[in-house]
Enzyme design. Structure first.
Site, short mmCIF file in Angstrom:
data_model
loop_
_atom_site.label_atom_id
_atom_site.label_comp_id
_atom_site.label_asym_id
_atom_site.label_seq_id
_atom_site.Cartn_x
_atom_site.Cartn_y
_atom_site.Cartn_z
N TYR A 178 -10.01 5.64 6.21
CA TYR A 178 -10.30 6.05 7.59
C TYR A 178 -11.41 7.09 7.52
O TYR A 178 -11.27 8.10 6.83
CB TYR A 178 -9.07 6.69 8.24
N TYR A 211 3.01 7.26 10.22
CA TYR A 211 2.17 6.14 9.80
C TYR A 211 3.04 5.03 9.21
O TYR A 211 2.85 3.85 9.48
CB TYR A 211 1.16 6.63 8.77
N HIS A 270 0.82 -1.21 0.00
CA HIS A 270 0.00 0.00 0.00
C HIS A 270 0.85 1.25 0.00
O HIS A 270 1.74 1.39 0.82
CB HIS A 270 -0.89 0.03 1.25
N PRO A 274 -5.85 0.70 18.45
CA PRO A 274 -5.51 0.12 17.14
C PRO A 274 -5.46 1.10 15.97
O PRO A 274 -4.97 0.74 14.90
CB PRO A 274 -6.62 -0.93 16.92
N LYS A 313 -0.23 0.27 15.13
CA LYS A 313 1.17 0.31 15.56
C LYS A 313 1.56 -0.86 16.48
O LYS A 313 2.76 -1.13 16.66
CB LYS A 313 1.45 1.62 16.31
C1 PHB Z 1 -6.08 -3.82 10.04
O1 PHB Z 1 -5.93 -4.12 8.85
O2 PHB Z 1 -6.49 -4.63 10.89
C2 PHB Z 1 -5.83 -2.41 10.44
C3 PHB Z 1 -5.30 -1.52 9.50
C4 PHB Z 1 -5.09 -0.21 9.86
C5 PHB Z 1 -5.41 0.23 11.13
C6 PHB Z 1 -5.91 -0.66 12.07
C7 PHB Z 1 -6.13 -1.98 11.73
O3 PHB Z 1 -5.22 1.53 11.43
#
Ligand code: PHB
Ligand code: APR
Length: 395
Positions: free
Chosen positions: A204, A388, A75, A296, A300
């Site tokens: 997000y 990130y 990604h 979450p 991280k």
């Molecule tokens: C996930 O793919 O489980 C995941 C991805 C990004 C996040 C949190 C969880 O910020």
């Protein structure tokens, strides 16, 4: 009672304990891993799935990344959606680094298989694990094996990699460590859906009715999260209710329509920040969730666990090769500096994107303004992207 010895006794076969064992094996340092659960349990526990480039580099370093490179989804960016509009953040363009989608349980599978193939020792199904004599030169781990026999392993050092609910952190006298705890006034409801991702990038979403996150595990599996009440009862979330809430929070002009699929898994995830300092007591070194957990948002947790043990492995290596304990003495400060940076980022990403019922209308406008800044300003986007994608691991 069976008695044995090793150089570094590792408690916990999660990403932290397993990666540490590999790095030490490559440095010629002997370890034994003790794990409370069965191999099957460890390999099927569904957790986060977003790896920083630095974590992938560690998998490469130990020769465990062959399947990862074949199967992981690479990604280069994310979307942040608010006020009904989607904004792309070009993580790769801003940092020259990428993120990788690869489930934590897949990493655990790869690490266990390689460790066993290389002749490393992992003892599953251990009960009553307890630490002894941590303030002596010969600390020990005691446990009862799956056949009911008592075992005592004498070590030079113990690595506490047994997660948030393990026994390592509670084995430290309370006055020898400080903890920092912050709970958030909401939880996540996470689902695994057998449906293809609607977009190659993660989305997000800040929405007045609560945060939502669209992510994935593969080209046929989507993973989605919804902000819910802190004490949410999962029984109240039928599949229909879940999908209708995702449609409501995610969809709009710029998002492709959601593809519903069979929901294979549904869980409520608590949101918490927790830090322990120092990450060491005498001959016990804490790493990963045993020392700290982060909410979450930003994924991280596992990356932080892997970074901790990269630092710790280098410190052990220096000790065994040169006799200098300088890096072991510096472990906690080095690991904590990076951990606090990740704790801060996870707290900030959570504060930026979630809906807080107790906030003033003023605070809500400030939050929208910050979202606007991060998505419009090059400096704002760069600040997000740098963290990130993962800060460097200083070893
Ligand atoms: C996930 O793919 O489980 C995941 C991805 C990004 C996040 C949190 C969880 O910020
Ligand atoms: N004795 C032996 N093993 C134990 C004990 C115990 N008393 N208690 C817990 N364990 C094991 C758990 O069963 C688990 O397999 O320790 C392991 C800890 O693994 P994780 O919880 O995965 O922790 P860590 O390796 O630090 O990885 C952190 O896990 O929770 C996620 O989001 C977090 O992705 C992050 C990652």
């Amino acid at each position: 009672m069976e008695s044995t010895r090793t150089a570094v006794g590792i408690v916990g076969a999660g990403p932290a304990g397993l990666m540490l064992a590999h790095l030490l094996r490559l440095a010629g340092i002997e370890t034994i891993i003790l794990e409370a659960r069965s191999r099957e349990y460890c390999e099927t526990r569904i957790r986060a799935g977003l790896m920083e480039q630095g974590s992938v580099d560690l998998m490469d370093e130990i020769g465990a990344a062959e399947r990862l490179h074949r199967e992981a989804l690479v990604h280069g960016g994310i979307y942040i959606r608010f006020d009904g509009r989607s904004h792309h953040i070009d993580i790769k363009g801003l940092t020259s680094r990428s993120m990788f989608i690869y489930g934590q349980q897949e990493i655990v599978k790869d690490l266990i298989a390689l460790q066993l193939a290389a002749g490393g020792e992992i003892r599953f199904d251990c009960s009553g694990v307890a630490l002894e004599a941590l303030d002596t030169d010969t600390p020990a781990i005691r446990y009862v094996d799956s056949a009911g026999n008592g075992v005592r392993i004498t070590c030079d050092f113990v690595a506490g990699c047994d997660g948030f609910h393990g026994i390592s952190r509670p084995s430290i006298p309370v006055n020898a460590i400080q903890t920092y705890d912050r709970e958030y006034p909401f939880a996540w409801l996470g689902i695994l859906s057998e449906s293809p991702p609607i977009d190659p990038e993660l989305i997000y979403v800040h929405h007045p009715d609560g945060f939502a996150l669209f992510t994935m595990r593969s080209n046929t599996m989507s993973r989605l999260y919804l902000q819910v009440e802190v004490d949410e009862d999962i029984a109240k979330w039928s599949d229909d209710r879940i999908w209708s809430e995702f449609h409501h929070r995610l969809e709009g002009d710029e998002t492709p329509p959601l593809i519903e699929g069979p929901i294979l898994q549904k869980t409520i995830l608590p949101m918490r920040s927790f830090m322990t300092a120092p990450m060491r007591f005498e001959r016990l070194f804490l790493a990963g969730d045993a020392a700290h957990i982060v909410p979450p948002t930003g994924a991280k947790g596992m990356n932080l666990a892997l970074a901790d043990v990269a630092v710790l492995a280098r410190a052990f290596e220096t000790f065994y090769k040169s006799g200098s304990d300088e890096k072991l003495r510096g472990y906690s400060d080095t690991a904590l500096r990076r951990s606090w940076a990740a704790a801060r980022f996870s707290w900030w990403m959570t504060s930026l994107t979630h809906t807080f019922n107790d906030r003033l209308p003023f605070d809500n406008e400030v939050q929208l303004s910050e979202l606007d800044y991060v998505t419009r300003s090059h400096a704002g986007a760069e600040m997000l992207a740098e963290q990130y994608v993962g800060l460097p691991i200083e070893r």
